[in-house]
Design an enzyme around this catalytic site. Sequence first.
Site, PDB file in Angstrom:
ATOM      1  N   HIS A  79      48.278 -19.418  43.293  1.00 12.15           N
ATOM      2  CA  HIS A  79      46.967 -19.098  43.854  1.00 12.15           C
ATOM      3  C   HIS A  79      45.913 -19.831  43.020  1.00 12.15           C
ATOM      4  O   HIS A  79      46.161 -20.228  41.874  1.00 12.15           O
ATOM      5  CB  HIS A  79      46.715 -17.603  43.802  1.00 12.15           C
ATOM      6  CG  HIS A  79      47.608 -16.810  44.700  1.00 12.15           C
ATOM      7  ND1 HIS A  79      47.392 -15.472  44.963  1.00 12.15           N
ATOM      8  CD2 HIS A  79      48.727 -17.147  45.399  1.00 12.15           C
ATOM      9  CE1 HIS A  79      48.334 -15.021  45.782  1.00 12.15           C
ATOM     10  NE2 HIS A  79      49.152 -16.019  46.056  1.00 12.15           N
ATOM     11  N   GLU A  81      43.325 -18.855  41.383  1.00  3.19           N
ATOM     12  CA  GLU A  81      42.988 -18.248  40.093  1.00  3.19           C
ATOM     13  C   GLU A  81      44.111 -18.402  39.067  1.00  3.19           C
ATOM     14  O   GLU A  81      43.840 -18.641  37.887  1.00  3.19           O
ATOM     15  CB  GLU A  81      42.643 -16.762  40.279  1.00  3.19           C
ATOM     16  CG  GLU A  81      41.449 -16.518  41.183  1.00  3.19           C
ATOM     17  CD  GLU A  81      41.818 -16.433  42.668  1.00  3.19           C
ATOM     18  OE1 GLU A  81      40.933 -16.046  43.459  1.00  3.19           O
ATOM     19  OE2 GLU A  81      42.970 -16.712  43.047  1.00  3.19           O
ATOM     20  N   CYS A 109      43.495 -11.429  44.362  1.00  2.00           N
ATOM     21  CA  CYS A 109      44.539 -10.435  44.622  1.00  2.00           C
ATOM     22  C   CYS A 109      44.930  -9.771  43.299  1.00  2.00           C
ATOM     23  O   CYS A 109      44.577 -10.248  42.220  1.00  2.00           O
ATOM     24  CB  CYS A 109      45.751 -11.100  45.278  1.00  2.00           C
ATOM     25  SG  CYS A 109      46.755 -12.084  44.147  1.00  2.00           S
ATOM     26  N   CYS A 112      46.435 -12.119  40.660  1.00  2.00           N
ATOM     27  CA  CYS A 112      45.451 -12.998  40.031  1.00  2.00           C
ATOM     28  C   CYS A 112      44.545 -12.230  39.081  1.00  2.00           C
ATOM     29  O   CYS A 112      44.171 -12.746  38.027  1.00  2.00           O
ATOM     30  CB  CYS A 112      44.640 -13.719  41.095  1.00  2.00           C
ATOM     31  SG  CYS A 112      45.624 -14.928  42.020  1.00  2.00           S
TER      32      CYS A 112
END
Length: 182
Positions: A79, A81, A109, A112
């Site tokens: 992801h 992040e 999320c 992250c």
Amino acid sequence: MVSTGVSADATVATSADRLRDTYIWVMADHDALLTRSFELAVEARANGDHPFGALLAVNGEIVAEAVNRVNTGPDVTAHAETELVRILERDGKLGQLPDGIVYASCEPCPMCVGAMFWAGARRVVYGLSAERLIEVATAPGAVPIGFTITAGDIGRTASPLLEFDGPQREDEAAEAHAGFWY
């Protein structure tokens, strides 16, 4: 008493003007950084990945940028992040994370949030809320997929706190997702 030739009212006005000007500059800088996270989301989508972007800024200067790479890389946890954390670590800049602000195109999320917290992040600004993401990513009649706990909920339980500021400019943040998910 020595006179400076400047009245107290003028001094207060000058200080207020400086404070206002600083606030306007910081807000313009803040908006530009959030816009850049939206641009990174568009770049991720153009690369064939999910439309998410993130960056770290310290004192208004971008230290590192990242895009989602779950489709084009070998890691489903890539992801934006988590990629940002990896880039900062790789480049020897992880120590700057506690002093900066992470700007993310979407509310991070739980995975992250954990990655950023353990890496040292203490403030995140984001555009699109997870709730709105679930709305735009779910086809009519389909079962929604995602988390109901928010990043802010997780951040408030952390010690030290991990602050989340968002959603901001949510309609603009959602544009990168239009027509992507179904």
